[in-house]
Write an enzyme that holds these catalytic residues in place. Structure first.
Site, PDB file in Angstrom:
ATOM      1  N   ASN A  55       0.843  -1.207   0.000  1.00 42.53           N
ATOM      2  CA  ASN A  55       0.000   0.000   0.000  1.00 42.53           C
ATOM      3  C   ASN A  55       0.875   1.253   0.000  1.00 42.53           C
ATOM      4  OD1 ASN A  55       0.616  -0.741   2.723  1.00 42.53           O
ATOM      5  ND2 ASN A  55      -1.084   0.459   3.516  1.00 42.53           N
ATOM      6  N   GLU A  87       0.413   5.251   0.458  1.00 42.52           N
ATOM      7  CA  GLU A  87      -0.535   6.298   0.880  1.00 42.52           C
ATOM      8  C   GLU A  87      -0.085   7.674   0.394  1.00 42.52           C
ATOM      9  OE1 GLU A  87      -1.121   5.751   5.110  1.00 42.52           O
ATOM     10  OE2 GLU A  87      -2.242   3.897   4.758  1.00 42.52           O
ATOM     11  N   CYS A 136      -4.147   0.699  -2.555  1.00 37.58           N
ATOM     12  CA  CYS A 136      -3.993  -0.537  -1.784  1.00 37.58           C
ATOM     13  C   CYS A 136      -2.876  -1.405  -2.358  1.00 37.58           C
ATOM     14  CB  CYS A 136      -5.278  -1.350  -1.854  1.00 37.58           C
ATOM     15  SG  CYS A 136      -6.694  -0.634  -1.034  1.00 37.58           S
ATOM     16  N   GLU A 176      -2.928  -4.616  -2.988  1.00 38.97           N
ATOM     17  CA  GLU A 176      -3.365  -5.590  -4.003  1.00 38.97           C
ATOM     18  C   GLU A 176      -3.382  -4.966  -5.388  1.00 38.97           C
ATOM     19  OE1 GLU A 176      -4.706  -4.782  -1.125  1.00 38.97           O
ATOM     20  OE2 GLU A 176      -6.054  -6.325  -0.363  1.00 38.97           O
ATOM     21  N   CYS A 211     -10.212  -5.003   0.114  1.00 39.66           N
ATOM     22  CA  CYS A 211     -11.381  -4.120  -0.019  1.00 39.66           C
ATOM     23  C   CYS A 211     -12.155  -4.466  -1.293  1.00 39.66           C
ATOM     24  CB  CYS A 211     -10.944  -2.658  -0.024  1.00 39.66           C
ATOM     25  SG  CYS A 211     -10.220  -2.118  -1.578  1.00 39.66           S
ATOM     26  N   CYS A 238     -10.463  -3.633  -4.693  1.00 35.22           N
ATOM     27  CA  CYS A 238      -9.412  -4.596  -5.070  1.00 35.22           C
ATOM     28  C   CYS A 238     -10.032  -5.898  -5.567  1.00 35.22           C
ATOM     29  CB  CYS A 238      -8.482  -4.853  -3.898  1.00 35.22           C
ATOM     30  SG  CYS A 238      -7.406  -3.439  -3.539  1.00 35.22           S
TER      31      CYS A 238
HETATM   32  N1  THU Z   1      -5.366  -1.359   2.353  1.00 34.12           N
HETATM   33  C1  THU Z   1      -4.799  -2.205   1.459  1.00 34.12           C
HETATM   34  O1  THU Z   1      -3.631  -2.037   1.079  1.00 34.12           O
HETATM   35  N2  THU Z   1      -5.551  -3.213   0.981  1.00 34.12           N
HETATM   36  C2  THU Z   1      -6.850  -3.422   1.285  1.00 34.12           C
HETATM   37  O2  THU Z   1      -7.502  -4.266   0.692  1.00 34.12           O
HETATM   38  C3  THU Z   1      -7.480  -2.634   2.344  1.00 34.12           C
HETATM   39  C4  THU Z   1      -6.704  -1.489   2.842  1.00 34.12           C
HETATM   40  C5  THU Z   1      -4.569  -0.242   2.838  1.00 34.12           C
HETATM   41  C6  THU Z   1      -5.085   1.099   2.401  1.00 34.12           C
HETATM   42  C7  THU Z   1      -4.494   2.004   3.445  1.00 34.12           C
HETATM   43  O3  THU Z   1      -3.188   2.351   3.055  1.00 34.12           O
HETATM   44  C8  THU Z   1      -4.423   1.133   4.690  1.00 34.12           C
HETATM   45  O4  THU Z   1      -4.555  -0.202   4.237  1.00 34.12           O
HETATM   46  C9  THU Z   1      -5.486   1.425   5.709  1.00 34.12           C
HETATM   47  O5  THU Z   1      -6.736   1.375   5.164  1.00 34.12           O
END
Ligand code: THU
Length: 157
Positions: A62, A64, A73, A75, A112, A115
């Site tokens: 991930n 940000e 994310c 994935e 999520c 994804c």
């Molecule tokens: N996140 C992912 O990388 N994958 C997911 O399927 C759910 C959430 C990340 C997004 C963000 O950087 C952190 O987790 C908190 O939500």
């Protein structure tokens, strides 16, 4: 009128040692990918690893951003990297590992909805099932295909 029930089959492992070698390798790659996570805001580090049909593993994490919708994310980072660098090679499996401060949550962190939708389209493009593996410290879950984590997929292809 008729009521219907949908049941989903998945495998629960208590440790990577119980897994097939290629699945274990993918989970360990997802855990390794957590180290490249850029998550200064949530401090929730997610790693993902995609296995291609030729055995290649593509990792992602991930990423940000202060303007939060601009982040992505793990994935999708991994799948988009795979799509960009290895176009046309089916993605046959994806493993996900997530937790605070590069640890793993006890129960697996689950992908999520956005994804899952992206997984669905790459699975359709590849023409083969893409298994989805979610790793936690207390359990690892394996789903054999994307439909098992996204029933009633929207698929216009
Ligand atoms: N996140 C992912 O990388 N994958 C997911 O399927 C759910 C959430 C990340 C997004 C963000 O950087 C952190 O987790 C908190 O939500």
């Amino acid at each position: 009128m008729e009521n219907k029930t949908l049941s989903i089959n998945y495998t629960v492992y208590s440790s990577v040692d119980e897994m097939l070698p290629q699945d274990r390798e993918l989970v360990l790659a997802a855990i390794e990918a957590q180290k490249s996570s850029y998550a200064p805001y949530s401090k929730f580090n997610v790693g993902a690893a995609v296995r291609l049909d030729d055995g290649t593993i593509v990792m992602g994490s991930n990423q940000e951003n202060a303007a939060s919708p601009s982040g992505l994310c793990a994935e999708r980072t991994a799948m988009f990297a795979a799509g960009a660098h290895y176009p046309g090679i089916p993605m046959v499996s994806i493993a996900i590992a997530g937790g605070p401060d590069c640890t793993l949550c006890d129960a697996p962190a689950t992908p999520c909805g956005a994804c899952r939708q992206v997984m669905a389209e790459y699975q359709t493009m590849g023409g083969k099932p893409m298994s989805v593996i979610m790793a936690g410290s207390g359990a690892i879950w394996k789903f054999d295909k994307v439909e098992d984590v996204l029933p009633f997929i929207f698929d216009s292809l």
